[in-house]
Design a protein around this motif. Structure first.
Motif, PDB file in Angstrom:
ATOM      1  N   GLY A 283      27.966  41.768  -5.782  1.00  0.00           N
ATOM      2  CA  GLY A 283      27.124  41.045  -6.715  1.00  0.00           C
ATOM      3  C   GLY A 283      27.422  39.570  -6.820  1.00  0.00           C
ATOM      4  N   MET A 284      28.192  39.028  -5.865  1.00  0.00           N
ATOM      5  CA  MET A 284      28.526  37.607  -5.890  1.00  0.00           C
ATOM      6  C   MET A 284      27.406  36.727  -5.318  1.00  0.00           C
ATOM      7  N   GLY A 285      26.497  37.349  -4.584  1.00  0.00           N
ATOM      8  CA  GLY A 285      25.369  36.594  -4.048  1.00  0.00           C
ATOM      9  C   GLY A 285      25.644  35.958  -2.709  1.00  0.00           C
ATOM     10  N   THR A 286      26.516  34.975  -2.676  1.00  0.00           N
ATOM     11  CA  THR A 286      26.789  34.253  -1.433  1.00  0.00           C
ATOM     12  C   THR A 286      28.278  34.251  -1.130  1.00  0.00           C
ATOM     13  N   ALA A 287      28.592  34.013   0.147  1.00  0.00           N
ATOM     14  CA  ALA A 287      29.999  33.930   0.547  1.00  0.00           C
ATOM     15  C   ALA A 287      30.702  32.783  -0.163  1.00  0.00           C
ATOM     16  N   ALA A 288      29.988  31.680  -0.385  1.00  0.00           N
ATOM     17  CA  ALA A 288      30.600  30.530  -1.057  1.00  0.00           C
ATOM     18  C   ALA A 288      31.002  30.883  -2.483  1.00  0.00           C
ATOM     19  N   THR A 289      30.142  31.619  -3.174  1.00  0.00           N
ATOM     20  CA  THR A 289      30.471  32.026  -4.550  1.00  0.00           C
ATOM     21  C   THR A 289      31.657  32.969  -4.560  1.00  0.00           C
ATOM     22  N   LEU A 290      31.664  33.934  -3.637  1.00  0.00           N
ATOM     23  CA  LEU A 290      32.795  34.857  -3.552  1.00  0.00           C
ATOM     24  C   LEU A 290      34.085  34.108  -3.270  1.00  0.00           C
ATOM     25  N   ARG A 291      34.048  33.203  -2.304  1.00  0.00           N
ATOM     26  CA  ARG A 291      35.257  32.467  -1.945  1.00  0.00           C
ATOM     27  C   ARG A 291      35.788  31.666  -3.127  1.00  0.00           C
ATOM     28  N   ARG A 292      34.876  31.049  -3.896  1.00  0.00           N
ATOM     29  CA  ARG A 292      35.313  30.233  -5.029  1.00  0.00           C
ATOM     30  C   ARG A 292      36.003  31.090  -6.087  1.00  0.00           C
ATOM     31  N   HIS A 293      35.368  32.184  -6.484  1.00  0.00           N
ATOM     32  CA  HIS A 293      35.954  33.043  -7.517  1.00  0.00           C
ATOM     33  C   HIS A 293      37.193  33.775  -7.006  1.00  0.00           C
ATOM     34  N   PHE A 294      37.148  34.237  -5.761  1.00  0.00           N
ATOM     35  CA  PHE A 294      38.264  34.991  -5.195  1.00  0.00           C
ATOM     36  C   PHE A 294      39.500  34.104  -5.096  1.00  0.00           C
ATOM     37  N   ASN A 295      39.324  32.904  -4.588  1.00  0.00           N
ATOM     38  CA  ASN A 295      40.455  31.984  -4.423  1.00  0.00           C
ATOM     39  C   ASN A 295      41.044  31.605  -5.775  1.00  0.00           C
ATOM     40  N   ARG A 296      40.187  31.385  -6.764  1.00  0.00           N
ATOM     41  CA  ARG A 296      40.668  31.008  -8.084  1.00  0.00           C
ATOM     42  C   ARG A 296      41.392  32.172  -8.769  1.00  0.00           C
ATOM     43  N   THR A 297      40.938  33.394  -8.547  1.00  0.00           N
ATOM     44  CA  THR A 297      41.511  34.552  -9.224  1.00  0.00           C
ATOM     45  C   THR A 297      42.729  35.111  -8.505  1.00  0.00           C
ATOM     46  N   VAL A 298      42.606  35.286  -7.200  1.00  0.00           N
ATOM     47  CA  VAL A 298      43.674  35.925  -6.420  1.00  0.00           C
ATOM     48  C   VAL A 298      44.692  34.906  -5.918  1.00  0.00           C
ATOM     49  N   GLY A 299      44.243  33.686  -5.683  1.00  0.00           N
ATOM     50  CA  GLY A 299      45.159  32.649  -5.222  1.00  0.00           C
ATOM     51  C   GLY A 299      45.073  32.355  -3.745  1.00  0.00           C
ATOM     52  N   VAL A 300      44.305  33.156  -2.994  1.00  0.00           N
ATOM     53  CA  VAL A 300      44.104  32.925  -1.561  1.00  0.00           C
ATOM     54  C   VAL A 300      42.639  33.196  -1.228  1.00  0.00           C
ATOM     55  N   PRO A 301      42.103  32.624  -0.132  1.00  0.00           N
ATOM     56  CA  PRO A 301      40.715  32.912   0.267  1.00  0.00           C
ATOM     57  C   PRO A 301      40.577  34.356   0.744  1.00  0.00           C
ATOM     58  N   PRO A 302      39.355  34.893   0.738  1.00  0.00           N
ATOM     59  CA  PRO A 302      39.137  36.276   1.189  1.00  0.00           C
ATOM     60  C   PRO A 302      39.648  36.546   2.599  1.00  0.00           C
ATOM     61  N   ASP A 303      39.434  35.612   3.526  1.00  0.00           N
ATOM     62  CA  ASP A 303      39.871  35.841   4.907  1.00  0.00           C
ATOM     63  C   ASP A 303      41.389  35.946   4.997  1.00  0.00           C
ATOM     64  N   ALA A 304      42.096  35.106   4.252  1.00  0.00           N
ATOM     65  CA  ALA A 304      43.554  35.167   4.267  1.00  0.00           C
ATOM     66  C   ALA A 304      44.046  36.460   3.625  1.00  0.00           C
ATOM     67  N   TYR A 305      43.373  36.888   2.569  1.00  0.00           N
ATOM     68  CA  TYR A 305      43.740  38.154   1.931  1.00  0.00           C
ATOM     69  C   TYR A 305      43.581  39.319   2.902  1.00  0.00           C
ATOM     70  N   ARG A 306      42.468  39.325   3.637  1.00  0.00           N
ATOM     71  CA  ARG A 306      42.238  40.397   4.600  1.00  0.00           C
ATOM     72  C   ARG A 306      43.300  40.396   5.689  1.00  0.00           C
ATOM     73  N   ARG A 307      43.647  39.230   6.214  1.00  0.00           N
ATOM     74  CA  ARG A 307      44.671  39.178   7.269  1.00  0.00           C
ATOM     75  C   ARG A 307      45.997  39.726   6.766  1.00  0.00           C
ATOM     76  N   THR A 308      46.307  39.458   5.506  1.00  0.00           N
ATOM     77  CA  THR A 308      47.579  39.922   4.946  1.00  0.00           C
ATOM     78  C   THR A 308      47.611  41.430   4.810  1.00  0.00           C
ATOM     79  N   PHE A 309      46.556  42.003   4.223  1.00  0.00           N
ATOM     80  CA  PHE A 309      46.601  43.414   3.876  1.00  0.00           C
ATOM     81  C   PHE A 309      46.000  44.325   4.930  1.00  0.00           C
ATOM     82  N   ARG A 310      45.422  43.760   6.004  1.00  0.00           N
ATOM     83  CA  ARG A 310      44.991  44.599   7.109  1.00  0.00           C
ATOM     84  C   ARG A 310      46.036  44.681   8.207  1.00  0.00           C
ATOM     85  N   SER A 311      47.179  44.019   8.048  1.00  0.00           N
ATOM     86  CA  SER A 311      48.227  44.044   9.077  1.00  0.00           C
ATOM     87  C   SER A 311      49.543  44.501   8.490  1.00  0.00           C
TER      88      SER A 311
END
Length: 326
Positions: A283-311
């Motif tokens: 429900g974030m609408g766009t990748a830019a919106t997701l990246r902004r909220h995700f980075n502010r909340t989690v502390g890292v961008p979505p792509d970096a989060y995926r690299r961390t927890f998929r390996s």
């Protein structure tokens, strides 16, 4: 994830100690990642509440641990033992991650680890902590605070939240959820810190919001407003806000955003969906919106989060890479 050392001494609270041991002591069934080695460290046999405990190692062992857990301190009017303070300080200086549960924050403060840092403890003792250690920025309104190498939690249930938060940091949300299921506790609660932990839901079927929460979770891909939630709950927006504050400690919109971020984390960990697809599914609408909220909340961008927890250990990096490319 290395060694977790539980620091014990006379005057510790047995609930927080045993809870930490339950979380870190054994991996849940079906979890194949390398698990923690847990050591109970103390200067001698100690009485913890009504129980007598024989430590595995001396307090000097703390400096060799990767994570040190300091359980609650029973009598906050008394100074913690000097040997415990010295051992905790030495462990942190050696590079250990140090976390206090409940009033264990008084030990960390006495060791100087909280000077200039934001910290919390049980609400009944935040005033005493602030008065005794004026260089500590005491926050009485949060469940726990994560400063990276130093973490503090409020009392009892919040101590469990912090332990699950550490598992999430080390192994990802799916493993933390598995631990929570084994212990039959809610997997996520809002900690009030930069690192993301989701908010709770009511456990009573007769609670006014009991039916609303699962209704929202099933519709995270849809645009939802406070008015939509209030209409579904059959109450005014103002009344909805009061119920949300009482149950989750936050507002409906903040809770909704938290759930969207939580879903995004799960999709990033368990699927190969591109960020645009994750944004749409949450429900974030766009990748830019997701990246902004995700980075502010989690502390890292979505792509970096995926690299961390998929390996994580226990996965096949080659197969994981093939799936992402395919």
């Amino acid at each position: 994830m290395g060694t977790v050392a539980l620091a014990v001494t006379e005057g510790m609270l047995h609930f927080e100690l045993s809870m930490a041991y339950e979380v870190f002591g054994a991996a849940p069934v079906g979890v194949t990642v390398p698990w923690y080695d847990v050591e109970v460290c103390g200067s001698d046999a100690v009485r913890v509440g009504r129980f007598r405990l024989e430590p595995d190692q001396g307090l000097d062992r703390l400096r060799h641990a990767d994570t040190v857990i300091v359980p609650g301190w029973a009598d906050t009017d008394e100074d913690p033992p000097a040997d415990l303070i010295d051992a905790v300080r030495a462990a942190h200086e050696a590079g250990a991650r140090v976390a206090s549960l409940c009033t264990g924050a008084f030990v960390l403060a006495a060791a100087g680890l909280l000077d200039g840092r934001r910290a919390t403890t049980h609400w009944a003792h935040t005033g005493a902590l602030a008065a005794r250690h004026p260089r500590v920025e005491v926050d009485p309104d949060v469940l726990y605070v994560d400063n990276g190498s130093v973490l503090t939690s409020a009392g009892k249930a919040a101590a469990m939240d912090l332990c699950l938060h550490l598992v999430r940091l080390d192994h990802g949300s799916s493993v933390a959820n598995a631990v929570a299921r084994r212990l039959v506790v809610p997997p996520h609660r809002a900690g009030g810190q930069a690192q993301f932990v989701a908010a709770p839901v009511p456990t009573r079927d007769d609670h006014p919001l009991a039916a609303l929460f699962p209704w929202v979770i099933e519709r995270l891909d849809q645009p939802l407003s406070v008015e939509d939630l209030a209409r579904q709950a059959g109450m005014s927006s103002r009344n909805l806000g009061r119920h949300f504050s009482a149950v989750t400690g936050t507002t409906p919109l903040r809770w909704l955003l938290t759930q969207r971020i939580r879903r995004a984390q799960e999709l990033l960990e368990t699927t190969d969906d591109v960020v645009d697809a994750v944004a749409a599914a949450t429900g974030m609408g766009t990748a830019a919106t997701l990246r902004r909220h995700f980075n502010r909340t989690v502390g890292v961008p979505p792509d970096a989060y995926r690299r961390t927890f998929r390996s994580r250990p226990g996965t096949d990096p080659t197969e994981d890479h093939r799936r992402r490319q395919g």
